[in-house]
Scaffold this motif. Structure first.
Motif, PDB file in Angstrom:
ATOM      1  N   GLU A   6       0.832  -1.193   0.000  1.00 51.31           N
ATOM      2  CA  GLU A   6       0.000   0.000   0.000  1.00 51.31           C
ATOM      3  C   GLU A   6       0.873   1.251   0.000  1.00 51.31           C
ATOM      4  O   GLU A   6       1.981   1.242   0.530  1.00 51.31           O
ATOM      5  N   LEU A  20      -5.270   6.152  -2.061  1.00 51.20           N
ATOM      6  CA  LEU A  20      -4.434   5.028  -1.664  1.00 51.20           C
ATOM      7  C   LEU A  20      -4.256   4.082  -2.842  1.00 51.20           C
ATOM      8  O   LEU A  20      -5.177   3.893  -3.647  1.00 51.20           O
ATOM      9  N   CYS A  22      -2.754   0.113  -4.010  1.00 47.18           N
ATOM     10  CA  CYS A  22      -2.389  -1.234  -3.580  1.00 47.18           C
ATOM     11  C   CYS A  22      -1.826  -1.954  -4.792  1.00 47.18           C
ATOM     12  O   CYS A  22      -2.572  -2.260  -5.732  1.00 47.18           O
ATOM     13  N   TRP A  36     -10.323  -3.086   0.643  1.00 49.52           N
ATOM     14  CA  TRP A  36      -9.686  -2.166   1.584  1.00 49.52           C
ATOM     15  C   TRP A  36     -10.406  -2.274   2.924  1.00 49.52           C
ATOM     16  O   TRP A  36     -11.641  -2.293   2.972  1.00 49.52           O
ATOM     17  N   ARG A  38      -9.890  -0.922   7.281  1.00 46.53           N
ATOM     18  CA  ARG A  38      -9.203   0.048   8.121  1.00 46.53           C
ATOM     19  C   ARG A  38      -9.357  -0.333   9.587  1.00 46.53           C
ATOM     20  O   ARG A  38     -10.308  -1.011   9.969  1.00 46.53           O
ATOM     21  N   THR A  50     -14.551  -3.045  -1.683  1.00 46.24           N
ATOM     22  CA  THR A  50     -13.999  -4.207  -2.359  1.00 46.24           C
ATOM     23  C   THR A  50     -14.377  -4.187  -3.830  1.00 46.24           C
ATOM     24  O   THR A  50     -15.381  -3.573  -4.216  1.00 46.24           O
ATOM     25  N   ILE A  71     -13.629   2.895  -5.125  1.00 47.54           N
ATOM     26  CA  ILE A  71     -12.598   1.888  -5.381  1.00 47.54           C
ATOM     27  C   ILE A  71     -12.525   1.624  -6.880  1.00 47.54           C
ATOM     28  O   ILE A  71     -13.554   1.591  -7.568  1.00 47.54           O
ATOM     29  N   LEU A  82      -8.001   3.386  -3.851  1.00 42.45           N
ATOM     30  CA  LEU A  82      -9.106   3.849  -3.017  1.00 42.45           C
ATOM     31  C   LEU A  82      -9.036   5.368  -3.004  1.00 42.45           C
ATOM     32  O   LEU A  82      -8.145   5.953  -2.385  1.00 42.45           O
ATOM     33  N   TYR A  95      -5.008   1.913   7.055  1.00 42.16           N
ATOM     34  CA  TYR A  95      -5.760   1.312   5.958  1.00 42.16           C
ATOM     35  C   TYR A  95      -4.970   0.140   5.377  1.00 42.16           C
ATOM     36  O   TYR A  95      -3.779   0.278   5.076  1.00 42.16           O
ATOM     37  N   TYR A  96      -5.653  -0.981   5.218  1.00 37.10           N
ATOM     38  CA  TYR A  96      -5.032  -2.194   4.713  1.00 37.10           C
ATOM     39  C   TYR A  96      -5.671  -2.624   3.403  1.00 37.10           C
ATOM     40  O   TYR A  96      -6.892  -2.596   3.254  1.00 37.10           O
ATOM     41  N   CYS A  97      -4.833  -3.065   2.492  1.00 32.24           N
ATOM     42  CA  CYS A  97      -5.276  -3.703   1.272  1.00 32.24           C
ATOM     43  C   CYS A  97      -5.276  -5.209   1.521  1.00 32.24           C
ATOM     44  O   CYS A  97      -4.388  -5.726   2.211  1.00 32.24           O
ATOM     45  N   TRP A 116      -2.687  -9.926   2.867  1.00 33.79           N
ATOM     46  CA  TRP A 116      -2.804  -8.582   3.432  1.00 33.79           C
ATOM     47  C   TRP A 116      -1.533  -7.789   3.235  1.00 33.79           C
ATOM     48  O   TRP A 116      -0.426  -8.343   3.268  1.00 33.79           O
TER      49      TRP A 116
END
Length: 126
Positions: A6, A20, A22, A36, A38, A50, A71, A82, A95-97, A116
């Motif tokens: 990310e 963002l 990814c 995504w 968070r 998603t 997205i 994102l 924030y995670y992908c 992840w």
């Protein structure tokens, strides 16, 4: 094994925007769903958005960000984005992908995603 990276987080004032990214380490996200999530301090990880890699028009976002976050994906760059507009202090989180290698119906369930990224911090000041 897919590695996700990310980028794009940072500090922004309320009302501002961030995008963002990814990126996948492998050559493709083919047949994956990419999402995504968070996580704010002291809170559980929550779904944000998603998208189906194969059909970019197949996507959805959480009600909490609807109308503000979008997205999308770029096949050539093997990247999912994102776009976050009209940011609020409550959007502050890591924030995670994540990637769901099973594909199939889109899901907001955290444990359905098997890959992840390391996360990127988004801080929105009031």
């Amino acid at each position: 094994q897919v590695q996700l990276v990310e980028s794009g987080g940072g500090l922004v004032q309320a009302g501002g925007s961030l995008r963002l990214s990814c990126a996948a380490s492998e050559r493709t996200f083919n047949n994956y769903n990419v999402g995504w999530f968070r996580q704010a301090p002291g809170k559980e990880r929550e779904f944000v958005a998603t998208i189906s890699w194969n059909s970019g028009s197949t996507n959805f976002v959480a009600d909490s960000v609807k109308g503000r976050f979008t997205i999308s994906r770029d096949h050539a760059k093997i990247t999912v984005y994102l776009q976050m507009n009209s940011l609020k202090p409550e959007d502050t989180a890591v924030y995670y992908c994540a990637a769901d290698s099973k594909g199939g119906p889109l899901t907001e369930v955290v444990y359905e995603y098997d890959y992840w990224g390391q996360g990127t911090q988004v801080t929105v000041s009031s």
